[in-house]
Scaffold this active site. Structure first.
Site, PDB file in Angstrom:
ATOM      1  N   HIS A  92       0.694   5.635   1.054  1.00 12.82           N
ATOM      2  CA  HIS A  92       0.009   6.800   1.618  1.00 12.82           C
ATOM      3  C   HIS A  92       0.625   8.035   0.973  1.00 12.82           C
ATOM      4  O   HIS A  92       1.842   8.088   0.763  1.00 12.82           O
ATOM      5  CB  HIS A  92       0.227   6.908   3.130  1.00 12.82           C
ATOM      6  CG  HIS A  92      -0.249   5.754   3.924  1.00 12.82           C
ATOM      7  ND1 HIS A  92      -1.583   5.472   4.100  1.00 12.82           N
ATOM      8  CD2 HIS A  92       0.428   4.796   4.599  1.00 12.82           C
ATOM      9  CE1 HIS A  92      -1.698   4.393   4.870  1.00 12.82           C
ATOM     10  NE2 HIS A  92      -0.492   3.963   5.174  1.00 12.82           N
ATOM     11  N   HIS A 121       0.846  -1.198   0.000  1.00 12.62           N
ATOM     12  CA  HIS A 121       0.000   0.000   0.000  1.00 12.62           C
ATOM     13  C   HIS A 121       0.879   1.243   0.000  1.00 12.62           C
ATOM     14  O   HIS A 121       2.081   1.158   0.218  1.00 12.62           O
ATOM     15  CB  HIS A 121      -0.980   0.006   1.181  1.00 12.62           C
ATOM     16  CG  HIS A 121      -0.357   0.188   2.523  1.00 12.62           C
ATOM     17  ND1 HIS A 121       0.332  -0.799   3.181  1.00 12.62           N
ATOM     18  CD2 HIS A 121      -0.344   1.259   3.352  1.00 12.62           C
ATOM     19  CE1 HIS A 121       0.744  -0.355   4.362  1.00 12.62           C
ATOM     20  NE2 HIS A 121       0.357   0.897   4.484  1.00 12.62           N
ATOM     21  N   TYR A 176      11.671   4.359   0.229  1.00 10.54           N
ATOM     22  CA  TYR A 176      10.538   4.741  -0.624  1.00 10.54           C
ATOM     23  C   TYR A 176       9.643   5.748   0.089  1.00 10.54           C
ATOM     24  O   TYR A 176       8.435   5.557   0.188  1.00 10.54           O
ATOM     25  CB  TYR A 176       9.751   3.503  -1.048  1.00 10.54           C
ATOM     26  CG  TYR A 176      10.638   2.393  -1.535  1.00 10.54           C
ATOM     27  CD1 TYR A 176      11.373   2.543  -2.714  1.00 10.54           C
ATOM     28  CD2 TYR A 176      10.775   1.220  -0.813  1.00 10.54           C
ATOM     29  CE1 TYR A 176      12.213   1.541  -3.163  1.00 10.54           C
ATOM     30  CE2 TYR A 176      11.617   0.205  -1.253  1.00 10.54           C
ATOM     31  CZ  TYR A 176      12.325   0.378  -2.426  1.00 10.54           C
ATOM     32  OH  TYR A 176      13.165  -0.619  -2.865  1.00 10.54           O
TER      33      TYR A 176
END
Length: 156
Positions: free
Chosen positions: A60, A58, A146
């Site tokens: 954000h 996932h 990342y």
């Protein structure tokens, strides 16, 4: 009942996009493809990313839209589509998705929250940068490669 998303032009939004397979590491394994997908969408539909973190399954981000634009949903849809198109079709696809000619890469929906003020913004940036620590990937937010904590913007 139909879900209504925010329509604030020039708004700032905290967004979460999640893979269908929560055990996947596709986002970090295909980070270059994800970056290309962001760049392509950003070129046609401008936005800023003050903060972002990409985890294996996932991501954000905080997305700032241009002044006269409220359409973050199109940007999210296109980012997900661009990324999916760049992948070989190896994922398992359930019947309902197959009937709609959908891939099985992403969860259909995404989480969105309109950032209300400076405190809300700071809290969400901290949440984004601390997320790899929360999930046990690193001991310090600065150790996760990342994340926008590393650079002013990893997708420009």
């Amino acid at each position: 009942m139909r879900y209504r998303r925010s329509d604030t032009a020039g708004g700032m939004f905290f967004l979460t996009l999640t893979l269908a397979d929560r055990n996947s590491d596709l986002l970090v394994c295909q980070i270059d493809l994800l970056r290309i997908s962001f760049r392509k969408v950003k070129k046609k539909y401008p936005f800023d990313l003050p903060a972002i973190v990409v985890l294996p399954d996932h991501l954000h981000m905080i997305m700032q839209l241009p002044e006269q634009d409220a359409d973050f949903s199109t940007r999210v849809r296109l980012i997900k589509s661009e990324f999916s198109r760049g992948l070989a079709k190896t994922e398992r696809v359930i019947v309902s998705r197959r009937m709609k000619k959908e891939r099985g890469i992403w969860q259909r929906r995404f989480w969105e929250h309109e950032v209300r003020d400076e405190t809300d913004y700071k809290n969400h940036v901290e949440y984004i940068h601390y997320n790899p620590v929360k999930h046990g990937y690193v001991e310090s937010p600065a150790d996760w490669p990342y994340s926008s904590i590393q650079f002013s913007s990893i997708y420009l």
